[in-house]
Design a protein around this motif. Sequence first.
Motif, PDB file in Angstrom:
ATOM      1  N   GLN A   1      11.131  11.788  80.993  1.00 51.98           N
ATOM      2  CA  GLN A   1      11.963  11.782  82.190  1.00 51.98           C
ATOM      3  C   GLN A   1      11.717  13.030  83.038  1.00 51.98           C
ATOM      4  OE1 GLN A   1      15.954  11.389  80.690  1.00 51.98           O
ATOM      5  NE2 GLN A   1      15.893   9.146  80.729  1.00 51.98           N
ATOM      6  N   ALA A   2      11.622  14.171  82.395  1.00 50.58           N
ATOM      7  CA  ALA A   2      11.423  15.427  83.127  1.00 50.58           C
ATOM      8  C   ALA A   2      10.164  15.376  83.978  1.00 50.58           C
ATOM      9  CB  ALA A   2      11.347  16.591  82.141  1.00 50.58           C
ATOM     10  N   LEU A   3       9.094  14.841  83.413  1.00 51.75           N
ATOM     11  CA  LEU A   3       7.839  14.807  84.146  1.00 51.75           C
ATOM     12  C   LEU A   3       7.885  13.834  85.319  1.00 51.75           C
ATOM     13  CD1 LEU A   3       5.318  15.151  81.190  1.00 51.75           C
ATOM     14  CD2 LEU A   3       6.041  16.899  82.823  1.00 51.75           C
ATOM     15  N   HIS A   4       8.709  12.809  85.217  1.00 54.41           N
ATOM     16  CA  HIS A   4       8.903  11.913  86.367  1.00 54.41           C
ATOM     17  C   HIS A   4       9.765  12.578  87.445  1.00 54.41           C
ATOM     18  CE1 HIS A   4       7.063   7.936  85.797  1.00 54.41           C
ATOM     19  NE2 HIS A   4       7.174   8.166  84.489  1.00 54.41           N
ATOM     20  N   TYR A   5      10.863  13.212  87.024  1.00 50.43           N
ATOM     21  CA  TYR A   5      11.729  13.889  88.011  1.00 50.43           C
ATOM     22  C   TYR A   5      10.986  15.003  88.749  1.00 50.43           C
ATOM     23  CZ  TYR A   5      16.189  11.742  86.572  1.00 50.43           C
ATOM     24  OH  TYR A   5      17.227  10.867  86.337  1.00 50.43           O
ATOM     25  N   ALA A   6       9.990  15.570  88.112  1.00 46.82           N
ATOM     26  CA  ALA A   6       9.303  16.724  88.694  1.00 46.82           C
ATOM     27  C   ALA A   6       8.352  16.355  89.828  1.00 46.82           C
ATOM     28  CB  ALA A   6       8.526  17.457  87.602  1.00 46.82           C
ATOM     29  N   ILE A   7       7.971  15.075  89.940  1.00 45.33           N
ATOM     30  CA  ILE A   7       6.943  14.684  90.912  1.00 45.33           C
ATOM     31  C   ILE A   7       7.529  14.563  92.316  1.00 45.33           C
ATOM     32  CG2 ILE A   7       5.252  12.927  91.555  1.00 45.33           C
ATOM     33  CD1 ILE A   7       5.058  12.206  88.573  1.00 45.33           C
ATOM     34  N   ASP A   8       6.922  15.247  93.251  1.00 45.64           N
ATOM     35  CA  ASP A   8       7.332  15.179  94.663  1.00 45.64           C
ATOM     36  C   ASP A   8       6.742  13.898  95.265  1.00 45.64           C
ATOM     37  OD1 ASP A   8       7.932  15.516  97.317  1.00 45.64           O
ATOM     38  OD2 ASP A   8       7.290  17.615  97.418  1.00 45.64           O
TER      39      ASP A   8
END
Length: 542
Positions: free
Chosen positions: A318-325
Amino acid sequence: MRDVTPTPALHRRSFLKYTGALGAAAAVSSSLSACSAGPESTNDTGGGGSGGNSTLTAVIGYGNDGSWDPTQTASAFSMAANNHIYEGLLDTDPISREPYAALATQVPADLTGTSWKFELRPGARFHDGKPVTADDVVFVFDRILDPKTQTLGKGFFASWLKEVRKIDAMNVELVLKFPFPEGVSRLTLAKVMPKHVFSKPGAWDEAIRGKAIGSGPYRQTAHHPKSNTTFEAFADYNGPRKAAFKKMNWLTMVDAAPRVAKISGASAGAPIADNIPYANIEQLKKGGMTVQGGAGMNNLFLMFNTQHKPFDDVRVRQALHYAIDTDKMVQVALKGHGRASSSFLNEGNPSYRPAKTVYAYDPEKAKQLLADAGVEGLKVDIMAVNVSWIVDCLPTIKASWDAIGVETTLDPQETTAVFTKMDQKQDYQVVAAASNPNQFGLDADLIMHYNYGPQNLWMGYARWAGDPVAKKLFKDMDQATQEPDATRKKTMIQDYIDVVAEQAVLYPVVHNELMTAWDPRKLTGIRAQPYPGINLLQAKWA
C-alpha cells in the motif's frame, strides 16, 4: 483443475507463444515460419487511393508473430485479424460489445435459463468452400471445454458452460451449469473453425503459426510473421457485415517512429494506424488526420512478489502505491491521456464504483505505513517491460519512491526476459507491466477472473494464491459468478474488488487511452477502440 479456473495455468513459454504479448501490450519475438512463400511487398500499391480495387493498407503497432489459434491467442494483431476472418455464433460490437447474430440467425430472446439454442445461418461457408455445420460448432467448444486440453478460452467458458450439443446439421444447443446471461457476449471468443481442417494431426500447430480459415467477410491470403498479413473479400460471405475493401494489407510495425511515418505526409503509405504515441497526436492532426482515443482497461500495473519480504506485508504494498505521484505521471508521461486508477476497473466499466481503498498521492501516509511495518532503508528493483509508454511512466515511480526514502532502481527489459525469469521462479521484487483484458470483453467477472484465481497465471507469479485472504477472495469470486440476480452480482463483484484494492498484490496505477489515427478523406466508419487493434467491419472508403 477446478471449473472456475480464470486463466489456464499455462507454462509461460507456451503462454507467450499463444499470446504474442503481455496483455497484447508488447511484441514478442518468435521463430515462427511463414505460411506462404515469399512475402508480398509491404509497400502498399493502392492504400493511398480509395474505392474500386484499391488495397487498404493498415499499420498495426503490435507483432503479427503471436499465435493465430482463436482458442489460445491474446495477441493484439491476430485477435483483430481473426475478428475479420472468423465468426462466432454471436459476435459483439467492437465498442459497445453488444452481441449480434453472426453465424447464428438470432440472439436468444431469453437468457435467464440454462439452455440456449442456435440455428446456423443458411448458406454459410468456410473460405475453402465447405459448408459450416453444427459439427464445426461442437468441435470448437469441445476443444475449449476439454479438461485435457489447456486453452486460454477455457477460462472464459468452463465456469458456466457445461456442454454444446448438436441437434441436427444446422442447429446446436448450449447447456449451461447455471443461468449466466453475461455469457452471451463471450460467444464471440469461441470462433467457429472448420473441423475438416483443424482436426487433422498437427493442425493446431499450424493455427498457432498463422493458418486461418474461417467463414467471415475476409479470407487470409498471405501471412508473413514480423512483416505483414494480407486479406481479400470473401465472395461467398452471406453474413451481416460484408467486406467493404476488396483487399487489405496489414503491416506490423512495433516501433513507433516508422509507424507514424507510414501514415504521415502527402506520400503516406497507409491511411490508418493504431497505437499512436501521445507525442505525435498534434503533428498528425495538423497533417489532416483524425486522431481519437479509446479509454478502457489499458493499464500500467504493479505486481509484487509476496514471498519476498517485505512485500508479504500489505502495508508495504500500500505504501508504495500511495507514494506514486499519479497526477504527474498522467500529465508528463501520458500527456493527459489517462487517469489514476480508483478501482481495478476503469471508470467507464458498467460495474465500476470507486474502491474503498483509493491510492491518492499521499507520501506522508506512505512513510507512516512503512514505519508501521518496521521497514527502513528499503531498496527496490523494478523489473519492467520495455513497452514505450510504460518506460515513459517509470521515472515518475522512481522519483516518487526515492522521495520517501525508498532507493529505487529501474530495470526495463524485453517482455520475454521478464517473464522467463518468473517462469524459472527466479526471485524478484516488483514488476511493472501493461495489461488490457478489454480485448476479451467488458464484463467485470471476466476481467477479474483473467487476473485473479487459485490457479491463475498471474497469481502464480505473485505467489499469493495460498494466502488466507486470497482463498477467501477466490471463494467470493466463485459465488459472484453464480449469483443469478444481476444487481446483487454487481454488488458482490464490487465488494471483492475492494479486497483486491486493499491487498494491492496486482493492481493498476493508471488507466490510459489507446490512440488510433486515420485519414478522414479516405476512410469513414472508423471508431477508436479502447483495446489494441482495429475493427474495419463497418468501415468503408470515403
